[in-house]
Design a protein around this motif. Structure first.
Motif, PDB file in Angstrom:
ATOM      1  N   ASP A   1      -3.439 -16.037  -8.436  1.00 38.02           N
ATOM      2  CA  ASP A   1      -2.126 -15.906  -7.755  1.00 38.02           C
ATOM      3  C   ASP A   1      -2.196 -14.957  -6.438  1.00 38.02           C
ATOM      4  N   GLU A   2      -1.873 -15.652  -5.399  1.00 39.04           N
ATOM      5  CA  GLU A   2      -2.290 -14.942  -4.229  1.00 39.04           C
ATOM      6  C   GLU A   2      -1.212 -13.753  -3.863  1.00 39.04           C
ATOM      7  N   LYS A   3      -0.149 -13.726  -4.495  1.00 45.28           N
ATOM      8  CA  LYS A   3       0.827 -12.413  -4.183  1.00 45.28           C
ATOM      9  C   LYS A   3       0.091 -11.498  -4.980  1.00 45.28           C
ATOM     10  N   LEU A   4      -0.238 -11.789  -6.139  1.00 46.14           N
ATOM     11  CA  LEU A   4      -0.867 -10.858  -7.212  1.00 46.14           C
ATOM     12  C   LEU A   4      -2.106 -10.192  -6.734  1.00 46.14           C
ATOM     13  N   GLU A   5      -3.023 -10.889  -6.103  1.00 48.81           N
ATOM     14  CA  GLU A   5      -4.239 -10.614  -5.645  1.00 48.81           C
ATOM     15  C   GLU A   5      -3.956  -9.594  -4.262  1.00 48.81           C
ATOM     16  N   HIS A   6      -2.916 -10.019  -3.410  1.00 48.52           N
ATOM     17  CA  HIS A   6      -2.704  -9.204  -2.385  1.00 48.52           C
ATOM     18  C   HIS A   6      -2.025  -7.823  -2.684  1.00 48.52           C
ATOM     19  N   ILE A   7      -1.050  -7.778  -4.151  1.00 50.67           N
ATOM     20  CA  ILE A   7      -0.843  -6.274  -4.399  1.00 50.67           C
ATOM     21  C   ILE A   7      -1.948  -5.490  -4.719  1.00 50.67           C
TER      22      ILE A   7
ATOM     23  N   TYR B   1       6.111   3.168   1.581  1.00 50.42           N
ATOM     24  CA  TYR B   1       6.684   3.016   0.162  1.00 50.42           C
ATOM     25  C   TYR B   1       7.560   1.714   0.073  1.00 50.42           C
ATOM     26  N   GLN B   2       8.172   1.438   1.195  1.00 51.26           N
ATOM     27  CA  GLN B   2       9.042   0.242   1.426  1.00 51.26           C
ATOM     28  C   GLN B   2       8.477  -1.192   1.204  1.00 51.26           C
ATOM     29  N   GLU B   3       7.270  -1.022   2.108  1.00 59.00           N
ATOM     30  CA  GLU B   3       6.201  -2.305   1.596  1.00 59.00           C
ATOM     31  C   GLU B   3       5.773  -2.545   0.606  1.00 59.00           C
ATOM     32  N   LEU B   4       5.489  -1.635  -0.178  1.00 61.47           N
ATOM     33  CA  LEU B   4       5.185  -1.813  -1.765  1.00 61.47           C
ATOM     34  C   LEU B   4       6.584  -2.236  -2.303  1.00 61.47           C
ATOM     35  N   VAL B   5       7.627  -1.808  -2.183  1.00 63.44           N
ATOM     36  CA  VAL B   5       8.904  -2.096  -2.917  1.00 63.44           C
ATOM     37  C   VAL B   5       9.186  -3.566  -2.333  1.00 63.44           C
ATOM     38  N   ASN B   6       8.701  -3.983  -1.221  1.00 65.29           N
ATOM     39  CA  ASN B   6       9.153  -5.426  -1.022  1.00 65.29           C
ATOM     40  C   ASN B   6       8.345  -6.343  -1.641  1.00 65.29           C
ATOM     41  N   ASP B   7       7.079  -5.836  -1.523  1.00 66.83           N
ATOM     42  CA  ASP B   7       6.051  -6.828  -2.534  1.00 66.83           C
ATOM     43  C   ASP B   7       6.380  -7.043  -3.793  1.00 66.83           C
TER      44      ASP B   7
ATOM     45  N   THR C   1       2.545  -6.500 -18.544  1.00 67.99           N
ATOM     46  CA  THR C   1       2.176  -5.274 -17.714  1.00 67.99           C
ATOM     47  C   THR C   1       0.907  -5.605 -17.153  1.00 67.99           C
ATOM     48  N   ILE C   2       0.435  -5.288 -15.917  1.00 66.54           N
ATOM     49  CA  ILE C   2      -0.737  -5.623 -15.542  1.00 66.54           C
ATOM     50  C   ILE C   2      -1.277  -4.201 -14.984  1.00 66.54           C
ATOM     51  N   TYR C   3      -2.442  -3.818 -15.467  1.00 60.11           N
ATOM     52  CA  TYR C   3      -3.150  -2.453 -15.081  1.00 60.11           C
ATOM     53  C   TYR C   3      -4.142  -2.697 -14.032  1.00 60.11           C
ATOM     54  N   MET C   4      -4.008  -2.016 -12.737  1.00 62.54           N
ATOM     55  CA  MET C   4      -4.687  -2.559 -11.626  1.00 62.54           C
ATOM     56  C   MET C   4      -5.516  -1.279 -11.145  1.00 62.54           C
ATOM     57  N   GLU C   5      -6.729  -1.177 -10.532  1.00 61.47           N
ATOM     58  CA  GLU C   5      -7.305  -0.384  -9.690  1.00 61.47           C
ATOM     59  C   GLU C   5      -6.863   0.185  -8.359  1.00 61.47           C
ATOM     60  N   ASN C   6      -5.788  -0.087  -8.022  1.00 66.93           N
ATOM     61  CA  ASN C   6      -5.242   0.060  -6.549  1.00 66.93           C
ATOM     62  C   ASN C   6      -4.651   1.437  -6.695  1.00 66.93           C
ATOM     63  N   ASP C   7      -5.144   2.564  -6.060  1.00 62.06           N
ATOM     64  CA  ASP C   7      -4.484   3.750  -6.161  1.00 62.06           C
ATOM     65  C   ASP C   7      -3.268   4.152  -5.349  1.00 62.06           C
ATOM     66  N   THR C   8      -3.088   2.850  -4.393  1.00 60.91           N
ATOM     67  CA  THR C   8      -1.882   3.069  -3.551  1.00 60.91           C
ATOM     68  C   THR C   8      -0.417   2.439  -4.248  1.00 60.91           C
TER      69      THR C   8
ATOM     70  N   GLY D   1     -13.452 -11.469  -7.569  1.00 64.06           N
ATOM     71  CA  GLY D   1     -13.078  -9.968  -7.691  1.00 64.06           C
ATOM     72  C   GLY D   1     -12.203  -9.811  -8.705  1.00 64.06           C
ATOM     73  N   ASN D   2     -11.967  -8.397  -9.226  1.00 64.85           N
ATOM     74  CA  ASN D   2     -11.088  -8.006 -10.207  1.00 64.85           C
ATOM     75  C   ASN D   2      -9.616  -7.749  -9.626  1.00 64.85           C
ATOM     76  N   VAL D   3      -8.630  -8.593 -10.159  1.00 57.58           N
ATOM     77  CA  VAL D   3      -7.364  -8.187  -9.922  1.00 57.58           C
ATOM     78  C   VAL D   3      -6.635  -6.922 -10.836  1.00 57.58           C
ATOM     79  N   GLY D   4      -6.949  -7.162 -12.230  1.00 56.88           N
ATOM     80  CA  GLY D   4      -6.464  -6.135 -13.101  1.00 56.88           C
ATOM     81  C   GLY D   4      -6.516  -6.626 -14.244  1.00 56.88           C
ATOM     82  N   VAL D   5      -5.994  -6.032 -15.293  1.00 60.74           N
ATOM     83  CA  VAL D   5      -5.769  -6.479 -16.958  1.00 60.74           C
ATOM     84  C   VAL D   5      -4.421  -6.667 -17.312  1.00 60.74           C
ATOM     85  N   LEU D   6      -4.463  -8.000 -17.502  1.00 65.56           N
ATOM     86  CA  LEU D   6      -3.116  -8.391 -17.955  1.00 65.56           C
ATOM     87  C   LEU D   6      -2.550  -8.253 -19.222  1.00 65.56           C
TER      88      LEU D   6
END
Length: 604
Positions: free
Chosen positions: A87-93, A101-107, A129-136, A193-198
């Protein structure tokens, strides 16, 4: 020995000396009621075991049903989880370093997969729920950060270690800390690459409803460790996991004892086809409850049996009296007939053999009185039949003369055309006579494919004269198929349909292709035109009518050919129609080769 025979003979004579009513009652009781009583007593003694086995089989069947429902449910959830792959949108996040913050809210707002899944499967899904390693990212109900504490948890390590494979686990939901059955898997990008744990959490109450678990003595256990649902308030609930660990992960049914109480333990194992997890659906039914049902059934059986015996004896007595009374009436009527008095009752009533026999007697007397009239009627009928036979012979002779007259007339026209050098008319008459002669001679006798194609080619040549340059055709036959035998007149109706319904209304040149080729032990004859085609709705109706027993008034020829092929060669043969409106129509005819037909006859 002789004394025994004498006593038996004496008993037999006394039995025959009794009135018919008493004979019947005695015979019914000895030959019917007494064996039924003995068999009934024997069956009642074995009812407990039979009912016990039936209860065990019913319990196993019920759990098998629940197991099939569970397997279907788990496969559905696994299919849902695979929709999050690539999922390209999920990979982008998961990969994008968010500065604002507004950019994250929009995504987050643009990613609608969670809401879509919950709307479609609201009765099944609790949350995704998806657990991601993206700290931002900012955590919410759907997106969670992976921290050191989470990485140390056993369930998380198990999912990551599986490397993208699905794992069923019993996990707490981070919002309410309640435990739910959940499907977990590691999501990967296209570049590995790893997206996260679903994590897909299921609703426990919906799980019970979907699996049909409404009894308190049924529960579901995951991998012999986690007791998911069922068994609330039962004394064996805390012991069930230890019991299953001793028996293994398979299905079984046996007796067991828990806290001094005996149970019928039935277990059906469902192995998820997409994971290595095993769900065991277990029922623990108390023997005390089973025996209570069995004893109640025994009491009801005894009451029904005794009532049946009393009712049967009563019915035997009443039937015997009624039967003997009708026999006496029959006896009196026979005496009147023997004395010459034919004024008998018309019937004795009833529809049994006695009524039939009396009916024969009454009919015989009536027939004797009307014998002369019937002889006259028979003679008159014979003369009428003879006349009809002669008329049929005359019509048959006339039907044989008419075709010869038609052929002679057509031949005369052809010769006149030749004399006048009108070659087109001569050729048309020749081909028409050929077609008519084949149609008249056609019967159940098979013809070769070459003969059938030759007849169709004559028909097409006639149509070419009619359509001038608007019709072109091509016939191609694989070598060796010309000698294969087929039913007569099976190609002309197909070609005729192609011209009438496909090419007649078409502007410009229309083409018809007739091809024959082998396919394994069968051969296919295909008739294809590039005419008007058939709409999808009419094509569906036509296909339904081909196999229908209702008369087809719009495509009689095609339906007739299909039914003839199926009757001759079997249901696996016949016509297949393909078409696209405004483009083409193709009719494929499947016929077994002569070699295959011979093999079928030899082996039966």
């Amino acid at each position: 020995m002789k004394e025994g025979r004498r006593k038996f003979r004496h008993l037999y004579d006394r039995l025959l000396g009794m009135r018919l009513c008493y004979q019947m009652v005695l015979l019914y009781i000895i030959g019917g009621a007494l064996p039924v009583i003995l068999i009934g007593m024997y069956l009642i003694q074995g009812t407990s075991q039979i009912l016990m086995e039936r209860e065990m089989q019913a319990e196993l069947s019920e759990l098998d049903r629940i197991g099939r429902e569970a397997d279907s449910l788990f496969s559905t959830v696994n299919s849902l989880s695979t929709s999050f792959y690539f999922d390209e949108k999920l990979e982008h996040i998961s990969e994008h370093p968010y500065q604002e913050y507004q950019e994250l809210v929009n995504d987050y707002r643009d990613y609608t997969a969670f809401n879509t899944m919950r709307n479609l499967y609201s009765r099944l899904l609790h949350y995704i729920t998806i657990y991601m390693e993206n700290d931002t990212i900012v955590e919410n109900a759907h997106f969670q950060k992976v921290d050191e504490q989470l990485c140390a948890k056993e369930w998380y390590q198990q999912v990551v270690g599986r490397g993208g494979g699905a794992v069923w686990q019993y996990l707490p939901f981070h919002l309410d800390q309640k435990y739910y059955l959940a499907l977990t898997r590691l999501l990967r990008t296209k570049k590995a690459g790893n997206v996260g744990v679903l994590v897909i959490y299921l609703r426990p109450e919906r799980l019970e409803e979907i699996l049909g678990i409404k009894r308190e003595d049924v529960c579901v256990v995951l991998n012999q460790e986690e007791l998911l649902i069922g068994g609330e308030g039962q004394p064996w609930r805390e012991n069930i996991r230890d019991i299953l660990k001793l028996r293994g992960k398979g299905s079984f049914q046996e007796h067991t004892e828990v806290h001094g109480q005996e149970y019928l333990l039935t277990c059906v194992a469902v192995t998820s086809r997409e994971t290595e997890d095993v769900f065991q659906i277990v029922s623990m039914k108390s023997y005390r409850d089973i025996l209570k049902e069995v004893n109640g059934q025994n009491r009801r059986s005894i009451c029904v049996f005794l009532g049946s015996v009393v009712l049967s004896v009563t019915m035997i007595w009443l039937f015997s009296r009624a039967f003997s009374g009708r026999v006496k009436r029959f006896h009196r009527q026979m005496q009147k007939a023997a004395s010459g008095d034919f004024d008998l009752e018309k019937n004795l009533g009833g529809n049994d053999e006695i009524s039939e026999l009396y009916g024969y007697l009454w009919s015989m007397i009536v027939d004797i009185q009307r014998l002369l009239a019937e002889i006259y009627q028979e003679r008159l009928h014979a003369e009428q039949l003879y006349a009809r036979q002669k008329e049929a012979e005359f019509k048959m002779l006339a039907s044989q003369i008419n075709p010869h007259f038609l052929y002679n007339t057509l031949e005369t026209i052809r010769m006149k055309a030749r004399v006048n050098h009108q070659t087109e008319i001569e050729e048309l008459v020749k081909m028409l006579a050929k077609i008519l002669r084949n149609n008249v001679r056609a019967g159940n006798r098979d013809v070769t494919l070459g003969q059938e194609l030759d007849l169709v080619e004559s028909y097409l040549k006639i149509q070419q004269y009619r359509f001038d340059e608007r019709l072109e055709y091509m016939i191609a036959v694989e070598e060796g198929l010309e000698e294969e035998e087929v039913l007569p007149l099976i190609l002309q109706p197909i070609v005729e349909n192609s011209i009438i319904h496909g090419l007649e209304s078409k502007e410009g040149v229309g083409h018809i292709k007739i091809r024959a080729r082998r396919e394994k032990e069968d051969f296919l004859v295909m008739v294809e035109d590039d005419g008007m085609g058939i709409s999808s709705e009419k094509l569906r109706q036509l296909r339904e009518r081909l196999n229908s027993r209702e008369p087809n008034r719009t495509h009689i020829g095609v339906s007739n050919v299909h039914q003839r092929l199926r009757l001759k060669y079997g249901n696996g043969y016949g016509l297949v129609i393909e078409s696209e409106e405004g483009s083409y129509t193709r009719v494929v005819m499947r016929i077994p080769t002569e070699e295959k037909r011979q093999d079928k006859m030899n082996f039966g």
